[in-house]
Design an enzyme around this catalytic site. Structure first.
Site, PDB file in Angstrom:
ATOM      1  N   GLY A  47       0.672  -4.000   4.341  1.00  0.00           N
ATOM      2  CA  GLY A  47       0.536  -5.432   4.557  1.00  0.00           C
ATOM      3  C   GLY A  47       1.825  -6.089   5.033  1.00  0.00           C
ATOM      4  O   GLY A  47       2.918  -5.652   4.700  1.00  0.00           O
ATOM      5  N   CYS A  72       0.802  -1.229   0.000  1.00  0.00           N
ATOM      6  CA  CYS A  72       0.000   0.000   0.000  1.00  0.00           C
ATOM      7  C   CYS A  72       0.834   1.278   0.000  1.00  0.00           C
ATOM      8  O   CYS A  72       0.309   2.345  -0.324  1.00  0.00           O
ATOM      9  CB  CYS A  72      -0.939   0.016   1.206  1.00  0.00           C
ATOM     10  SG  CYS A  72      -2.082  -1.382   1.231  1.00  0.00           S
ATOM     11  N   CYS A 112      -0.836   2.290   6.586  1.00  0.00           N
ATOM     12  CA  CYS A 112      -0.380   0.978   7.027  1.00  0.00           C
ATOM     13  C   CYS A 112      -0.038   0.146   5.801  1.00  0.00           C
ATOM     14  O   CYS A 112      -0.470   0.449   4.692  1.00  0.00           O
ATOM     15  CB  CYS A 112      -1.441   0.291   7.876  1.00  0.00           C
ATOM     16  SG  CYS A 112      -3.041   0.064   7.056  1.00  0.00           S
ATOM     17  N   HIS A 119      -9.032   2.806  -2.782  1.00  0.00           N
ATOM     18  CA  HIS A 119      -7.648   2.464  -2.426  1.00  0.00           C
ATOM     19  C   HIS A 119      -7.054   1.541  -3.480  1.00  0.00           C
ATOM     20  O   HIS A 119      -7.021   0.324  -3.313  1.00  0.00           O
ATOM     21  CB  HIS A 119      -7.658   1.795  -1.054  1.00  0.00           C
ATOM     22  CG  HIS A 119      -6.309   1.382  -0.549  1.00  0.00           C
ATOM     23  ND1 HIS A 119      -5.122   1.908  -1.021  1.00  0.00           N
ATOM     24  CD2 HIS A 119      -5.961   0.473   0.415  1.00  0.00           C
ATOM     25  CE1 HIS A 119      -4.116   1.345  -0.375  1.00  0.00           C
ATOM     26  NE2 HIS A 119      -4.592   0.478   0.489  1.00  0.00           N
TER      27      HIS A 119
END
Length: 398
Positions: A386, A94, A384, A354
């Protein structure tokens, strides 16, 4: 040893974000979309010689299939940049788009380049989250120590909600506010300067003529924000991630398609090509956290990025805290005591979507344009990541 020099953002653009699988970009290849984003970024700096670009760093969270074969380089060629411009695809899930910006800035800061391109692209319509053939090491399942790596993102959000005691009601209220802020921002034209239009083809079979008819429409508005969202409708959704869970599709980020591109330059390049800097890149930090509570990552990355920039939380006027889940966003905000009025003033991923590896670049474009429009000084982009990480980058208005 060369002296550290400043890296400036001189162009920042993004596509509107489309709903994965059913939105306007569902049939648009990500390499084509990236090419269009690159073309539009260059129109923002018409005096810049494209041949002066040293390299392009593009984030992509699932770099395979339509996003494989080094999509950065393919996108450059499809976008009409000179063959002399190199391209590399990077992946930190991300935060890939934000990481690309930081890496491009570093090349300039250490004097290895004067003009760089950075960005991100993701088609979750064409390449699903996790990729087409995900394969985890069997060692992950041999002990509890690393089992969090195998958790789905929704389950990690449930873990955060439980550990930080984030109620379902608070998560739904946060999600509703995201939609309301995004709808208000669209109505006020807050995103207009950062979004470039994409011409999208709709094909239909004409049986009478025995041909396929093509109708073109312009896509330039984020599809995620919903004016009909309410606490009542959100409360009806069930959690697919855990029995008696509180994390739902309504208080989680939307799977999406999109792209964002920034152009970075040194002071020398700004003078050479007569460019106008929008923002200065100040710092970037990434920190690890336990994979099973990956959503709390920004809690560690935000203070680290502030230390590197020599700033405090009070110095930041605008936080783009990517809303992977309402639970993790609220946990970070509460732990760090972030001022809610400064966090996602225009909404974020719950409403706006997203597109994984593109989000960092998209949110950076939003933050940089907000610095200019609101005449404020510092903005942070954070999310955040993964497998248990958090990332944060800071920009200063010129």
């Amino acid at each position: 040893m060369k002296n550290i020099q400043d890296a400036y953002i001189v162009a920042a653009t993004r596509s509107a974000v489309s709903k994965a699988g059913r939105g306007s970009l569902k049939n648009t290849r990500p390499d084509d979309l990236l090419g269009k984003a690159l073309q539009h970024a260059l129109t923002q700096v018409p005096t810049l010689d494209p041949a002066a670009v040293e390299d392009a760093i593009i984030g992509c969270a699932m770099p395979e299939a339509q996003q494989g074969l080094n999509i950065a380089r393919v996108g450059l060629l499809l976008g009409g940049l000179p063959n002399t411009v190199g391209g590399i695809t990077v992946n930190r899930f991300c935060s890939s788009g934000l990481n690309a910006i930081a890496m491009a800035a570093d090349r300039i800061r250490v004097g290895e380049a004067d003009v760089m391109i950075a960005g991100g692209v993701e088609s979750m319509s064409m390449v699903p989250m996790g990729g087409n053939t995900p394969s985890l090491s069997p060692e992950i399942f041999m002990s509890d120590e690393n089992i969090g790596i195998a958790y789905g993102m929704g389950l990690t959000a449930e873990k955060v909600a439980q550990q930080w005691k984030i109620s379902r009601e608070d998560q739904d209220a946060f999600a509703l506010a995201s939609h309301q802020k995004a709808i208000a921002a669209q109505a006020a034209g807050e995103f207009n300067a950062e979004i470039f239009p994409v011409q999208v083809a709709n094909r239909s079979m004409n049986l009478e003529q025995g041909q396929v008819d093509i109708h073109w429409h312009e896509f330039s508005r984020d599809e995620g924000p919903r004016s009909d969202t309410s606490l009542e409708s959100l409360a009806k959704l069930k959690s697919p991630f855990a029995a008696r869970g509180s994390v739902t599709a309504g208080n989680s980020s939307q799977t999406s398609d999109g792209a964002g591109v920034l152009i970075l330059a040194s002071e020398k390049a700004i003078k050479t090509f007569g460019l106008t800097p929008l923002a200065r890149f100040l710092s970037f930090a990434v920190k690890g956290v336990p994979p099973e509570i990956m959503g709390i990552g920004p809690k560690e990355a935000i203070p680290a990025a502030l230390r590197l920039a020599g700033l405090t939380q009070d110095d930041i006027d605008w936080y783009e805290l990517n809303e992977a889940f309402a639970a993790q966003s609220l946990a970070v905000m509460r732990d760090l005591k972030l001022d809610p009025s400064k966090v996602n003033p225009l909404g974020s991923a719950i409403a706006l979507g997203h597109p994984l590896g593109a989000t960092g670049a998209i949110r950076a474009a939003t933050a940089i344009h907000a610095l200019q429009r609101r005449k404020i000084k510092h903005a942070m982009v954070t999310m955040c990541v993964g497998t248990g990480m958090g990332a944060a980058g800071i920009f200063e208005r010129c």
